[in-house]
Design a protein around this motif. Structure first.
Motif, mmCIF file in Angstrom:
data_model
loop_
_atom_site.group_PDB
_atom_site.id
_atom_site.type_symbol
_atom_site.label_atom_id
_atom_site.label_comp_id
_atom_site.label_asym_id
_atom_site.label_seq_id
_atom_site.Cartn_x
_atom_site.Cartn_y
_atom_site.Cartn_z
ATOM 1 N N THR A 9 48.574 33.249 48.529
ATOM 2 C CA THR A 9 48.696 32.367 49.694
ATOM 3 C C THR A 9 50.043 32.496 50.416
ATOM 4 O O THR A 9 50.307 31.773 51.368
ATOM 5 C CB THR A 9 48.516 30.889 49.289
ATOM 6 O OG1 THR A 9 49.457 30.592 48.244
ATOM 7 C CG2 THR A 9 47.103 30.600 48.797
ATOM 8 N N GLY A 10 50.888 33.392 49.962
ATOM 9 C CA GLY A 10 52.238 33.490 50.538
ATOM 10 C C GLY A 10 52.230 34.029 51.963
ATOM 11 O O GLY A 10 51.463 34.918 52.297
ATOM 12 N N ILE A 18 46.898 41.160 55.940
ATOM 13 C CA ILE A 18 46.284 41.281 57.268
ATOM 14 C C ILE A 18 46.302 42.746 57.708
ATOM 15 O O ILE A 18 45.315 43.263 58.235
ATOM 16 C CB ILE A 18 47.008 40.367 58.285
ATOM 17 C CG1 ILE A 18 46.765 38.894 57.929
ATOM 18 C CG2 ILE A 18 46.542 40.662 59.703
ATOM 19 C CD1 ILE A 18 47.648 37.906 58.680
ATOM 20 N N ALA A 19 47.421 43.426 57.451
ATOM 21 C CA ALA A 19 47.497 44.855 57.808
ATOM 22 C C ALA A 19 46.411 45.650 57.079
ATOM 23 O O ALA A 19 45.734 46.497 57.677
ATOM 24 C CB ALA A 19 48.884 45.403 57.478
ATOM 25 N N LEU A 20 46.234 45.365 55.797
ATOM 26 C CA LEU A 20 45.193 46.067 55.025
ATOM 27 C C LEU A 20 43.819 45.837 55.641
ATOM 28 O O LEU A 20 43.018 46.767 55.777
ATOM 29 C CB LEU A 20 45.182 45.566 53.577
ATOM 30 C CG LEU A 20 46.326 46.044 52.679
ATOM 31 C CD1 LEU A 20 46.351 45.219 51.392
ATOM 32 C CD2 LEU A 20 46.186 47.534 52.361
ATOM 33 N N GLY A 21 43.550 44.595 56.022
ATOM 34 C CA GLY A 21 42.263 44.263 56.631
ATOM 35 C C GLY A 21 42.079 44.982 57.958
ATOM 36 O O GLY A 21 41.024 45.557 58.234
ATOM 37 N N ARG A 30 44.735 47.344 44.452
ATOM 38 C CA ARG A 30 44.485 46.259 43.519
ATOM 39 C C ARG A 30 45.698 45.337 43.609
ATOM 40 O O ARG A 30 46.814 45.784 43.904
ATOM 41 C CB ARG A 30 44.271 46.775 42.093
ATOM 42 C CG ARG A 30 45.513 47.314 41.464
ATOM 43 C CD ARG A 30 45.317 47.776 40.035
ATOM 44 N NE ARG A 30 46.642 48.036 39.477
ATOM 45 C CZ ARG A 30 47.211 47.324 38.528
ATOM 46 N NH1 ARG A 30 46.564 46.326 37.961
ATOM 47 N NH2 ARG A 30 48.426 47.610 38.096
ATOM 48 N N PHE A 31 45.451 44.067 43.369
ATOM 49 C CA PHE A 31 46.512 43.071 43.504
ATOM 50 C C PHE A 31 46.958 42.584 42.137
ATOM 51 O O PHE A 31 46.133 42.317 41.271
ATOM 52 C CB PHE A 31 46.018 41.877 44.327
ATOM 53 C CG PHE A 31 45.813 42.199 45.776
ATOM 54 C CD1 PHE A 31 46.832 42.019 46.688
ATOM 55 C CD2 PHE A 31 44.597 42.698 46.226
ATOM 56 C CE1 PHE A 31 46.655 42.325 48.034
ATOM 57 C CE2 PHE A 31 44.401 43.005 47.564
ATOM 58 C CZ PHE A 31 45.431 42.821 48.476
ATOM 59 N N VAL A 32 48.254 42.479 41.961
ATOM 60 C CA VAL A 32 48.814 41.867 40.764
ATOM 61 C C VAL A 32 49.555 40.609 41.217
ATOM 62 O O VAL A 32 50.426 40.671 42.093
ATOM 63 C CB VAL A 32 49.772 42.819 40.027
ATOM 64 C CG1 VAL A 32 50.454 42.105 38.855
ATOM 65 C CG2 VAL A 32 49.025 44.052 39.534
ATOM 66 N N SER A 33 49.160 39.487 40.634
ATOM 67 C CA SER A 33 49.686 38.204 41.078
ATOM 68 C C SER A 33 51.001 37.874 40.371
ATOM 69 O O SER A 33 51.085 37.930 39.149
ATOM 70 C CB SER A 33 48.620 37.147 40.773
ATOM 71 O OG SER A 33 49.046 35.915 41.230
ATOM 72 N N MET A 211 40.804 38.241 49.660
ATOM 73 C CA MET A 211 40.845 39.702 49.507
ATOM 74 C C MET A 211 41.104 40.155 48.068
ATOM 75 O O MET A 211 40.592 41.179 47.628
ATOM 76 C CB MET A 211 41.966 40.224 50.412
ATOM 77 C CG MET A 211 42.187 41.675 50.414
ATOM 78 S SD MET A 211 43.485 42.049 51.620
ATOM 79 C CE MET A 211 42.546 42.157 53.125
ATOM 80 N N SER A 212 41.898 39.392 47.324
ATOM 81 C CA SER A 212 42.315 39.865 45.995
ATOM 82 C C SER A 212 41.360 39.457 44.888
ATOM 83 O O SER A 212 41.546 39.847 43.744
ATOM 84 C CB SER A 212 43.710 39.351 45.688
ATOM 85 O OG SER A 212 43.758 37.955 45.816
#
Ligand code: GTS
Length: 219
Positions: A9-10, A18-21, A30-33, A211-212
């Motif tokens: 949410t940052g 947004i750029a990725l989208g 892949r996302f690492v939180s 997205m993640s």
């Protein structure tokens, strides 16, 4: 597969999401939180990835680390040889870079300093130094920035001219952060409000948080 260390949410992570989208690259990351509230971005292990201790960070398969939203966006935008967010011509590149930087200095970074210095921020364990006066000055600067971008949008449809760009994404990040700290866009800033409503119709903006899921892992 690229890896992005961020927090879903940052406001700064939102810029890269947004750029990725916009670029249709979601399936390649892949996302690492990383938990900001737990201060995971200030651990020695994370500082080894990004000296500045901020999110997001992009990690490539060969281990290359790219921090800073602008740098990450430039890299992603250049990947397929058809840049759509950072400009194709020298003129576009110069104007977009300028407006993007201005959006950081006058709005997003100013809201961030206000958050970290003049509100509870990420809590006493993470906010080891706070300067309330500096934070309040940056809040005033952000309000002036909001009025400036309203003026820009009275004359052109997007922040850097006729086309959507990285500069729009950065102002979106600024307004996402402004909402989080309850700094509303004044009602009289009609051009900025209308632009923001249009921005929220973009799938990249709508889908940035989900997205993640479900690949998100907590470290
Ligand atoms: N200049 C950096 C960039 O553009 O990437 C700033 C990044 C930044 O401040 N990120 C925030 C952060 O790490 C993430 S978020 O608040 O938007 O979720 N803040 C933590 C801190 O302690 O400054």
């Amino acid at each position: 597969m690229m890896t992005i260390y961020d927090w879903h949410t940052g406001p700064y992570p939102a810029r890269v999401r947004i750029a990725l989208g916009e670029l249709g690259l979601q399936s390649q990351v892949r996302f690492v939180s990383i938990s900001l509230r737990k201060g995971e971005h200030k651990t020695p292990a994370f500082l080894a990835k990004n000296y500045s201790g901020t999110l997001p960070v992009l990690e490539l398969d060969d281990g290359t680390l790219i921090a800073e939203c602008t740098a990450i966006t430039q890299y992603l935008d250049a990947l397929n040889g058809d840049p759509r967010l950072t400009g194709a011509t020298p003129l576009e590149q110069g104007v977009i870079h300028m407006m993007n930087k201005r959006a950081e200095i006058e709005l997003l970074d100013a809201v961030s300093v206000y958050f970290h210095h003049a509100t509870r921020g990420l809590g006493p364990d993470v906010e080891v130094y706070q300067n309330e006066e500096w934070g309040l000055r940056q809040r005033d600067k952000a309000v002036r920035g909001i009025r400036y971008f309203d003026g820009v949008l009275q004359h052109q449809p997007f922040i850097a001219g006729d086309a959507f760009s990285m500069a729009d994404i950065t102002v979106i990040g600024g307004l996402i952060f402004a909402e989080l700290v309850e700094l509303p866009v004044p009602v009289e800033c009609e051009a900025l409000r209308a632009w923001y409503a249009r921005m929220q119709e973009r799938p990249s903006v709508q889908n940035r948080i989900t997205m993640s899921e479900p690949a998100e892992v907590s470290v």
